[in-house]
Scaffold this active site. Structure first.
Site, mmCIF file in Angstrom:
data_model
loop_
_atom_site.group_PDB
_atom_site.id
_atom_site.type_symbol
_atom_site.label_atom_id
_atom_site.label_comp_id
_atom_site.label_asym_id
_atom_site.label_seq_id
_atom_site.Cartn_x
_atom_site.Cartn_y
_atom_site.Cartn_z
ATOM 1 N N GLY A 72 20.346 -8.786 -3.269
ATOM 2 C CA GLY A 72 20.692 -8.163 -2.001
ATOM 3 C C GLY A 72 19.430 -7.861 -1.224
ATOM 4 N N PHE A 123 -6.801 3.445 6.555
ATOM 5 C CA PHE A 123 -7.347 2.409 7.439
ATOM 6 C C PHE A 123 -6.593 1.100 7.178
ATOM 7 C CE2 PHE A 123 -10.201 -0.964 8.633
ATOM 8 C CZ PHE A 123 -10.969 -0.481 9.674
ATOM 9 N N TYR A 178 2.609 0.796 7.324
ATOM 10 C CA TYR A 178 3.016 1.216 5.972
ATOM 11 C C TYR A 178 2.976 2.740 5.838
ATOM 12 C CZ TYR A 178 2.837 1.096 0.785
ATOM 13 O OH TYR A 178 3.066 1.262 -0.556
HETATM 14 N N1 CAA Z 1 -12.831 3.324 7.181
HETATM 15 C C1 CAA Z 1 -13.550 3.151 8.294
HETATM 16 N N2 CAA Z 1 -13.973 1.943 8.721
HETATM 17 C C2 CAA Z 1 -13.660 0.894 7.970
HETATM 18 C C3 CAA Z 1 -12.917 1.008 6.777
HETATM 19 C C4 CAA Z 1 -12.506 2.286 6.392
HETATM 20 N N3 CAA Z 1 -11.789 2.491 5.284
HETATM 21 N N4 CAA Z 1 -12.750 -0.215 6.266
HETATM 22 C C5 CAA Z 1 -13.356 -1.068 7.089
HETATM 23 N N5 CAA Z 1 -13.930 -0.415 8.115
HETATM 24 C C6 CAA Z 1 -14.680 -0.971 9.247
HETATM 25 C C7 CAA Z 1 -15.534 -2.147 8.786
HETATM 26 O O1 CAA Z 1 -16.778 -1.653 8.334
HETATM 27 C C8 CAA Z 1 -15.634 -2.968 10.044
HETATM 28 O O2 CAA Z 1 -16.561 -2.378 10.905
HETATM 29 P P1 CAA Z 1 -17.402 -3.277 11.966
HETATM 30 O O3 CAA Z 1 -16.389 -3.989 12.816
HETATM 31 O O4 CAA Z 1 -18.199 -2.262 12.692
HETATM 32 O O5 CAA Z 1 -18.198 -4.203 11.100
HETATM 33 C C9 CAA Z 1 -14.249 -2.797 10.690
HETATM 34 O O6 CAA Z 1 -13.746 -1.546 10.176
HETATM 35 C C10 CAA Z 1 -13.308 -3.927 10.348
HETATM 36 O O7 CAA Z 1 -13.017 -3.850 8.968
HETATM 37 P P2 CAA Z 1 -12.500 -5.047 8.136
HETATM 38 O O8 CAA Z 1 -13.511 -6.157 8.116
HETATM 39 O O9 CAA Z 1 -12.015 -4.530 6.833
HETATM 40 O O10 CAA Z 1 -11.251 -5.553 8.996
HETATM 41 P P3 CAA Z 1 -10.372 -6.714 8.583
HETATM 42 O O11 CAA Z 1 -9.507 -7.007 9.755
HETATM 43 O O12 CAA Z 1 -11.114 -7.819 7.948
HETATM 44 O O13 CAA Z 1 -9.506 -6.043 7.409
HETATM 45 C C11 CAA Z 1 -7.780 -4.770 6.434
HETATM 46 C C12 CAA Z 1 -8.588 -5.012 7.691
HETATM 47 C C13 CAA Z 1 -7.056 -6.043 6.010
HETATM 48 C C14 CAA Z 1 -6.756 -3.716 6.764
HETATM 49 C C15 CAA Z 1 -8.721 -4.311 5.299
HETATM 50 O O14 CAA Z 1 -9.494 -3.257 5.771
HETATM 51 C C16 CAA Z 1 -7.950 -3.828 4.087
HETATM 52 O O15 CAA Z 1 -7.423 -4.625 3.323
HETATM 53 N N6 CAA Z 1 -7.921 -2.506 3.872
HETATM 54 C C17 CAA Z 1 -7.233 -1.923 2.712
HETATM 55 C C18 CAA Z 1 -5.878 -1.445 3.118
HETATM 56 C C19 CAA Z 1 -5.218 -0.836 1.935
HETATM 57 O O16 CAA Z 1 -5.712 0.114 1.320
HETATM 58 N N7 CAA Z 1 -4.028 -1.316 1.590
HETATM 59 C C20 CAA Z 1 -3.310 -0.815 0.474
HETATM 60 C C21 CAA Z 1 -2.407 -1.904 -0.039
HETATM 61 S S1 CAA Z 1 -1.627 -1.448 -1.560
HETATM 62 C C22 CAA Z 1 -0.536 -0.294 -1.103
HETATM 63 O O17 CAA Z 1 -0.284 -0.051 0.034
HETATM 64 C C23 CAA Z 1 0.137 0.457 -2.216
HETATM 65 C C24 CAA Z 1 -0.027 1.897 -2.013
HETATM 66 O O18 CAA Z 1 0.934 2.567 -1.746
HETATM 67 C C25 CAA Z 1 -1.348 2.523 -2.236
#
Ligand code: CAA
Length: 246
Positions: free
Chosen positions: A60, A148, A153
């Site tokens: 489902g 971030f 989500y």
């Molecule tokens: N805080 C502040 N700044 C950040 C940061 C953070 N946590 N992470 C990245 N940045 C900055 C980077 O340094 C970069 O800066 P510049 O442009 O000045 O160089 C800018 O933000 C862009 O960052 P990314 O290169 O990471 O951006 P991207 O588009 O390539 O990736 C993203 C974005 C895919 C969201 C990636 O950051 C990511 O995967 N983040 C993790 C998200 C996460 O925790 N997901 C959890 C999944 S599991 C789940 O959800 C289960 C649960 O319940 C816990």
């Protein structure tokens, strides 16, 4: 008396561990999966091979109210009414908000939050009428503190917290408890999909120094489903290795 437990997303990372725990605790467990989920038969025979013969599967789509109506009708007639509902189904479509598409916003809110309505609506009247029930929904540390790249989500998971606290008040006198569990980062495919450098940084920031094991989440869910947890309702229990302290 064996109770019937339904676990949505029951063949996923946390879902599978929850199914296993509830089955070992003596429930008849129904694991929901998406229609056409290819590993379904193998997953089910794996459970039976472990001796968990009272595990069943139900297809489902939790994003569809009609699909949930059909699934619950089938479970009710084939197995029995659902006493324990565990909402684990959910997806991520991580992106910074400025790059986030409307499609990825809607998909995440539909799967993680609107699903809670579609599913819980089918179960709640029966639980209240029978005077016993458990609704346990998986929120997330990121629904509590934000993350971030997860506006979609985190918004959906935060919605589950409000839903839980409200529904808990409405059914507390009917023997039904409603709670959420908010895991941190767990060893599942969802977390493994995070870019390695990003994930390494996240793990560095977890005080306990490692990801959670799915069974650690399932143990808490199983407790909340038990008679011993009758006095716990309307709450959100964090289980995150110290990543966020309440
Ligand atoms: N805080 C502040 N700044 C950040 C940061 C953070 N946590 N992470 C990245 N940045 C900055 C980077 O340094 C970069 O800066 P510049 O442009 O000045 O160089 C800018 O933000 C862009 O960052 P990314 O290169 O990471 O951006 P991207 O588009 O390539 O990736 C993203 C974005 C895919 C969201 C990636 O950051 C990511 O995967 N983040 C993790 C998200 C996460 O925790 N997901 C959890 C999944 S599991 C789940 O959800 C289960 C649960 O319940 C816990």
């Amino acid at each position: 008396m064996k109770r019937v437990a339904l676990v949505t997303g029951g063949m996923g990372g946390i879902g599978t561990a929850v199914v296993r725990r509830l089955a070992k605790a003596g429930h008849i467990v129904v694991a929901n999966c998406l229609p056409g989920f290819e590993p379904r038969a193998q997953w089910l025979s794996g459970m039976h091979a472990e001796g968990l013969t009272d595990v069943h599967a139900a297809e489902g789509d939790v994003t569809s109210f009609a699909s949930m109506q059909d699934m619950f009708a089938a479970i009710s007639s084939d197995i029995g009414p659902v006493d324990v509902l565990v909402n684990t189904a959910g997806i991520t479509r991580d992106s910074t908000f400025r790059k986030l598409s409307q499609e990825d916003w809607t998909a995440v809110v539909d799967s993680n939050l609107n699903s809670i309505f579609n599913v819980t609506k089918q179960a709640i009247d029966g639980m209240a009428d029978r005077g016993w029930g458990r609704v346990i929904s998986l929120s997330s540390v990121n629904g509590v503190r934000g993350q971030f790249g997860q506006t979609n989500y985190a918004a959906a998971k935060a919605g589950i917290l409000g839903f839980t606290k409200s529904l808990a008040q409405e059914v507390v006198r009917k023997g039904v408890t409603v709670n959420c569990v908010s895991p941190g980062y767990v060893e599942t495919n969802m977390v493994r999909a995070i870019r390695k450098d990003v994930l390494d940084k996240i793990v560095e920031g977890i005080p306990i120094g490692r990801l959670a094991r799915p069974d650690e989440i399932a143990a808490l869910v199983s407790f909340l489903a038990s008679d011993d947890a009758a006095y716990i309702t309307g709450t959100n229990i964090g289980i995150n290795g110290g990543l966020h302290m309440y």
